[in-house]
Design an enzyme around this catalytic site. Structure first.
Site, PDB file in Angstrom:
ATOM      1  N   LEU A 189      -1.450   0.269   8.998  1.00 38.70           N
ATOM      2  CA  LEU A 189      -1.500  -0.089   7.437  1.00 38.70           C
ATOM      3  C   LEU A 189      -0.046  -1.060   7.323  1.00 38.70           C
ATOM      4  O   LEU A 189      -0.103  -2.077   6.683  1.00 38.70           O
ATOM      5  CB  LEU A 189      -1.453   0.981   6.712  1.00 38.70           C
ATOM      6  CG  LEU A 189      -1.394   0.717   5.305  1.00 38.70           C
ATOM      7  CD1 LEU A 189      -2.923   0.284   4.764  1.00 38.70           C
ATOM      8  CD2 LEU A 189      -0.729   1.809   4.328  1.00 38.70           C
ATOM      9  N   ASN A 238       0.842  -1.227   0.087  1.00 36.87           N
ATOM     10  CA  ASN A 238       0.025   0.054  -0.105  1.00 36.87           C
ATOM     11  C   ASN A 238       0.900   1.125  -0.026  1.00 36.87           C
ATOM     12  O   ASN A 238       0.389   2.423   0.276  1.00 36.87           O
ATOM     13  CB  ASN A 238      -0.892   0.055   1.187  1.00 36.87           C
ATOM     14  CG  ASN A 238      -1.837  -1.137   1.212  1.00 36.87           C
ATOM     15  OD1 ASN A 238      -1.613  -2.041   2.208  1.00 36.87           O
ATOM     16  ND2 ASN A 238      -2.737  -1.250   0.300  1.00 36.87           N
ATOM     17  N   LEU A 273       1.524   7.211   0.530  1.00 32.28           N
ATOM     18  CA  LEU A 273       0.763   6.151   0.946  1.00 32.28           C
ATOM     19  C   LEU A 273      -0.791   6.184   0.742  1.00 32.28           C
ATOM     20  O   LEU A 273      -1.377   7.205   0.366  1.00 32.28           O
ATOM     21  CB  LEU A 273       0.572   6.284   2.710  1.00 32.28           C
ATOM     22  CG  LEU A 273       1.792   5.634   3.422  1.00 32.28           C
ATOM     23  CD1 LEU A 273       2.807   6.791   3.604  1.00 32.28           C
ATOM     24  CD2 LEU A 273       1.263   5.312   4.691  1.00 32.28           C
ATOM     25  N   CYS A 274      -1.326   4.881   0.965  1.00 28.51           N
ATOM     26  CA  CYS A 274      -2.737   4.932   0.502  1.00 28.51           C
ATOM     27  C   CYS A 274      -3.606   4.434   1.510  1.00 28.51           C
ATOM     28  O   CYS A 274      -3.676   3.518   1.779  1.00 28.51           O
ATOM     29  CB  CYS A 274      -2.779   3.748  -0.659  1.00 28.51           C
ATOM     30  SG  CYS A 274      -4.441   3.582  -1.477  1.00 28.51           S
ATOM     31  N   ILE A 275      -4.077   5.414   2.361  1.00 26.48           N
ATOM     32  CA  ILE A 275      -4.647   5.230   3.451  1.00 26.48           C
ATOM     33  C   ILE A 275      -6.209   5.752   3.490  1.00 26.48           C
ATOM     34  O   ILE A 275      -6.170   7.189   3.103  1.00 26.48           O
ATOM     35  CB  ILE A 275      -4.006   5.829   4.617  1.00 26.48           C
ATOM     36  CG1 ILE A 275      -2.678   4.936   4.880  1.00 26.48           C
ATOM     37  CG2 ILE A 275      -4.599   5.601   6.057  1.00 26.48           C
ATOM     38  CD1 ILE A 275      -1.915   5.690   6.248  1.00 26.48           C
TER      39      ILE A 275
END
Lengths: 209, 281
Positions: free
Chosen positions: A98, A53, A60-62
């Site tokens: 994550l 991710n 970041l993919c949050i």
């Protein structure tokens, strides 16, 4: 805001096999937009992070870092969007969570995701992913040490004792003011993340925005 | 699993094309080193900035004839505006930034309150109690308190020196005005979640009430819909009448009262996607 952080409970991927306690100390940039707190800060790793991710460039993919308006990334709704009551602490907790639990359903790094799944599905027999992670952890640590960061090694090191106030929310009062107004805090705000570790002191404050 | 990935990649590519189309001719080529999402967000931001520069958060009092002029070439809308004219004398426009309902609501309500001091006291009492309730709902204490305190400050200030000018100033000061909007969003979220069983029947897309709140209520700039309005007006016990100006046939303007059993003290004009404040003649 630039700073060192660590990500490790037992480990990067604690649930399955990379079991040796190892501190991962990536360095990251947290950038606050002019209309913070209405829009989320962005978090970008400066340390190379191989993770399903995390994008190549460190982004970041949050879900809570999704902007409040419709984001262009995909048609699917993030389960949770940024709202103005979120703060630096909640963001960092999400980052840690994550790192510990990759989400392979919407990978930002497809290769890492495939490799991670291979490692997971082979119950750790396929060591390619594990080896990269180990290397990453080791190099992040030596880099951090070079920068004068004391690397936490035991559970006690990680969990700085908090004087538990009854009936308190798990909210770190310090981060809001520290980061926005650069005020020294003097109370016991130390939770899992102490100031030393999310911030190396010299460049705290909202210099980026 | 593999397929899923493939799908994702394909979807991204499609999005990519759309993005490029939107981005006019200056950057026709897709550069993989440029974060396209950031470009889109930058463009959206630019549009938002333009709206911001053009429209006050809450505008000045205008005669309703300004609406009539606006629609002079539109037979459907102009006939409806004519219908509104005997009942309403003025309109105040709000900035179309996704917060228009909340901004319009709080302006109109505070303006009502300075003329009705007993309502202001009642509202203050409600606000005082609302903080603990939000904490119980699990909103982060520290940040939530910040928004609450600002709201209390505004209300206390109006108790002392309440005037329409003051309300205008407060609602047009970005820092203050946005804080009020945020807090109203939290109140709506709390009310929806407290009555989740009831409201769950009205939520589309198989989402839970909590998910709906996290996606559509709490984030800034998300537009308010029927549910938001029902929740806010019932939470606060404040009656709002919305006049619907739309493409529907005939010159009649439909209206709806929120909550249904309450006499309206605030009147809003709805045009698809936007709310402004109306003043009774």
């Amino acid at each position: 805001m630039r700073g060192w952080g660590w990500a490790s409970g037992a480990d990067l991927q604690s649930d399955a096999g990379v079991s040796q306690r190892a501190s991962f100390l990536p360095q990251a940039h947290v950038k606050f937009p002019p209309d913070y707190p209405y829009s989320p800060p962005s978090v970008r790793f400066l340390t190379k992070v191989w993770h399903p991710n995390v994008y190549e460039n460190g982004d970041l993919c949050i879900s809570i870092l999704h902007p409040p308006v419709d984001d262009p990334q995909s048609g699917e709704l993030p389960c949770e969007r940024w709202n103005p009551t979120q703060n630096v602490r909640t963001v960092l907790l999400s980052v840690i969570s994550l790192l510990n639990e990759p989400n392979t359903y919407s990978p930002a790094n497809v290769d890492a995701s495939v490799m991670y799944r291979r490692w997971r599905d082979s119950k750790g027999k396929d060591k390619e992913y594990e080896n990269i992670i180990r290397k990453q952890v080791t190099s992040s640590r030596s880099e951090a040490e070079r920068d004068g960061v004391v690397v936490p090694l035991t559970l006690e090191d990680y969990c700085i004792k908090t004087k538990v106030k009854p009936d308190t929310e798990p909210v770190d009062m310090a981060d809001f003011y520290d980061d926005d107004y650069d005020i020294d805090d003097d109370d016991d705000d130390d939770e899992e993340l102490s100031d030393n570790d999310i911030d190396d002191g010299d460049d705290s404050g909202n210099g980026e925005s | 699993m593999e397929d899923k990935n493939q799908e994702n990649i394909e979807n991204k590519d499609i999005n990519q094309e759309n993005k490029d189309n939107n981005q006019d001719t200056t950057s026709p080529e897709y550069d993989p080193n440029v974060n396209q999402d950031e470009l889109i967000m930058a463009q959206e931001k630019q549009i938002a900035e333009e709206i911001k520069a053009k429209t006050a958060m809450v505008g000045t009092l205008e005669s309703l004839s300004s609406l009539e002029k606006e629609y002079s070439h539109d037979p459907v809308y102009s006939s409806k505006v004519v219908t509104l004219m005997p009942k309403f004398s003025n309109v105040r426009r709000t900035r179309p930034d996704g917060n228009c309902f909340l901004r319009g609501f709080i302006f109109a309500y505070l303006e009502y309150c300075i003329h009705h001091r007993e309502e202001l006291s009642r509202f203050k009492k409600y606000l005082e109690g609302s903080k603990e309730e939000l904490f119980e709902m699990g909103f982060p204490k520290f940040t939530t308190e910040d928004f609450h305190d600002m709201f209390m400050e505004v209300v206390s200030d109006l108790e002392g020196s309440g005037s329409v000018e003051r309300v205008e100033a407060v609602c047009n000061d970005a820092g203050t005005s946005d804080y009020l909007v945020v807090y109203l969003r939290l109140l709506i979220s709390a009310h929806l979640q407290k009555n989740a069983e009831f409201f769950s029947c009205f939520i589309e897309g198989g989402r839970t009430v909590e998910e709906f709140c996290k996606q559509e209520v709490e984030p800034m700039y998300r537009e308010c819909d029927h549910l938001h309005i029902v929740a806010l007006t019932s939470a606060l016990g404040v009656g709002v009448r919305v006049m619907y100006l739309d493409r529907g046939e005939g010159a009649t303007v439909l209206s709806h009262d929120f909550p249904e059993d309450k006499d309206p003290i605030i009147h809003l004009l709805y045009r698809p996607g936007h709310y402004d404040i109306l003043y009774k003649a």
